[in-house]
Write a protein that holds these residues in place. Sequence first.
Motif, PDB file in Angstrom:
ATOM      1  N   ASP A 199       9.056   7.241   5.898  1.00  0.00           N
ATOM      2  CA  ASP A 199       8.282   6.186   6.564  1.00  0.00           C
ATOM      3  C   ASP A 199       9.219   5.220   7.290  1.00  0.00           C
ATOM      4  N   ALA A 200      10.298   4.868   6.626  1.00  0.00           N
ATOM      5  CA  ALA A 200      11.257   3.923   7.208  1.00  0.00           C
ATOM      6  C   ALA A 200      11.919   4.539   8.438  1.00  0.00           C
ATOM      7  N   CYS A 201      12.273   5.808   8.327  1.00  0.00           N
ATOM      8  CA  CYS A 201      12.943   6.491   9.430  1.00  0.00           C
ATOM      9  C   CYS A 201      12.004   6.582  10.633  1.00  0.00           C
ATOM     10  N   LEU A 202      10.778   7.015  10.377  1.00  0.00           N
ATOM     11  CA  LEU A 202       9.786   7.138  11.447  1.00  0.00           C
ATOM     12  C   LEU A 202       9.527   5.784  12.105  1.00  0.00           C
ATOM     13  N   THR A 203       9.477   4.746  11.296  1.00  0.00           N
ATOM     14  CA  THR A 203       9.239   3.403  11.833  1.00  0.00           C
ATOM     15  C   THR A 203      10.386   2.975  12.742  1.00  0.00           C
ATOM     16  N   MET A 204      11.616   3.177  12.295  1.00  0.00           N
ATOM     17  CA  MET A 204      12.768   2.800  13.117  1.00  0.00           C
ATOM     18  C   MET A 204      12.839   3.638  14.393  1.00  0.00           C
ATOM     19  N   GLU A 205      12.367   4.880  14.323  1.00  0.00           N
ATOM     20  CA  GLU A 205      12.371   5.745  15.511  1.00  0.00           C
ATOM     21  C   GLU A 205      11.453   5.222  16.610  1.00  0.00           C
ATOM     22  N   GLY A 243       4.153  -1.943   4.039  1.00  0.00           N
ATOM     23  CA  GLY A 243       3.469  -0.661   4.118  1.00  0.00           C
ATOM     24  C   GLY A 243       4.350   0.563   4.038  1.00  0.00           C
ATOM     25  N   VAL A 244       5.662   0.370   4.271  1.00  0.00           N
ATOM     26  CA  VAL A 244       6.567   1.514   4.178  1.00  0.00           C
ATOM     27  C   VAL A 244       6.633   1.974   2.717  1.00  0.00           C
ATOM     28  N   GLY A 245       6.486   3.286   2.485  1.00  0.00           N
ATOM     29  CA  GLY A 245       6.423   3.759   1.108  1.00  0.00           C
ATOM     30  C   GLY A 245       7.637   4.541   0.649  1.00  0.00           C
ATOM     31  N   THR A 246       8.245   5.268   1.589  1.00  0.00           N
ATOM     32  CA  THR A 246       9.406   6.069   1.219  1.00  0.00           C
ATOM     33  C   THR A 246      10.319   6.225   2.432  1.00  0.00           C
ATOM     34  N   ALA A 247      11.432   6.938   2.248  1.00  0.00           N
ATOM     35  CA  ALA A 247      12.461   6.951   3.281  1.00  0.00           C
ATOM     36  C   ALA A 247      11.961   7.493   4.616  1.00  0.00           C
ATOM     37  N   GLY A 292      13.870  -3.797  13.124  1.00  0.00           N
ATOM     38  CA  GLY A 292      14.193  -3.766  11.700  1.00  0.00           C
ATOM     39  C   GLY A 292      12.941  -3.559  10.874  1.00  0.00           C
ATOM     40  N   ILE A 293      13.147  -3.470   9.566  1.00  0.00           N
ATOM     41  CA  ILE A 293      12.033  -3.289   8.624  1.00  0.00           C
ATOM     42  C   ILE A 293      12.259  -4.209   7.428  1.00  0.00           C
ATOM     43  N   SER A 300       0.821  -1.225   0.000  1.00  0.00           N
ATOM     44  CA  SER A 300       0.000   0.000   0.000  1.00  0.00           C
ATOM     45  C   SER A 300       0.848   1.265   0.000  1.00  0.00           C
ATOM     46  N   GLY A 301       2.031   1.217   0.570  1.00  0.00           N
ATOM     47  CA  GLY A 301       2.870   2.415   0.649  1.00  0.00           C
ATOM     48  C   GLY A 301       2.272   3.520   1.505  1.00  0.00           C
TER      49      GLY A 301
END
Lengths: 298, 69
Positions: free
Chosen positions: A234-240, A228-232, A245-246, A202-203
């Motif tokens: 999103d990845a950064c916020l998720t790791m925060e 679900g991660v769509g762009t950088a 990991g992702i 879905s991004g």
Amino acid sequence: MLVDGPFASLRVTRDQPSFTMTRLGPLIFASMSTTLEPTELVDTPLTIGGRHFRSRLMAGTGKYRTNQEMVQAIEASGAEIVTVAVRRVDLDRTKEEGVLHHLSPERHFLLANTAGCYTADEAIRYARLAREAGFNEFVKLEVIGDRETLLPDTAGLLSAARALVKDGFSVLAYTNDDLVTALRLQEAGCAAVMPLASPIGSGLGLLNPYGIRAIKRRLEVPVIVDAGVGTASDACLTMEQGVDGILMNTALAEARDPVTMAWAMRHAVDAGRAAYLAGRMPRREIAVPSSPDRGMLA
Amino acid sequence: MTDLQITVNGDPRRVPGPASLLDLLAHLGLDARSVVVELNREIVRRPRLGDISLAEGDTVELVHFVGGG
């Protein structure tokens, strides 16, 4: 030296050449200041099912426009764990090559999934076929419950997880952002729990940071956000959020330039991880000046 | 020599018999190291592929790894 405080795993080293540390973790930062000696932050490795991994980014291998682009993107992402699916060999086009013609099992840790399985029995069958390929005992367990959202069938997932753990698998279970299901998967013996950020492909990014934090706070096994991660960002916020990991696929494969997106994702995952380890400042609803109040001209 | 009527990856197929699973893979031009074989829903481990003979009506699944998330 070891830094005191909540992150005992975080080590700050000075006056050490970086090559001695690069094998220990992904977070290597050299200060650009001319007055300070280089400072390196070294994270602990990610450990799943007794195996250690340097990269906290895992990459899927599906949906790339070409195999070459897939290989280059995975290289740029720095991923060690790459996921693969189990499917029938196409007998009408025997020139059709499996993914292993492009990816080396020596270079990457192959994590087979049970994508496309809608029952526990089906997922168990796929997991056993994958293990027979002879690479490892890990499986990314998916038991899908709905074709439109690809959300997990949590009852089937738990039942398959229990059976596969009993059968000697290291189970990484794709699940939703529900804490209770995550706890039950851990109780079932899963090696890692993989809650979604948002639906597969879905991004939409991280829809429920609270739910993901709750899962991370309560589980002892690694929590890898999957899907679900769509762009950088999103990845950064998720790791925060503090997750371990992702796993991402579509965000790379469907980017206009997958290789550049993979590079961005690699840095976003590292940045998000470092920011989590660093511990963010408190949020305030009022401003606090950064410059001194004192010393102003009369 | 009699042909065997079997099902491979969901499609009916006639193969020359007698034949082992290893013979079937050779007949299909597949490398045994790159596929996993299931015979009538049971996985057949690679070292045993040459020992197991196909029988009329058998259902064979041949799978491998493809790109996926």
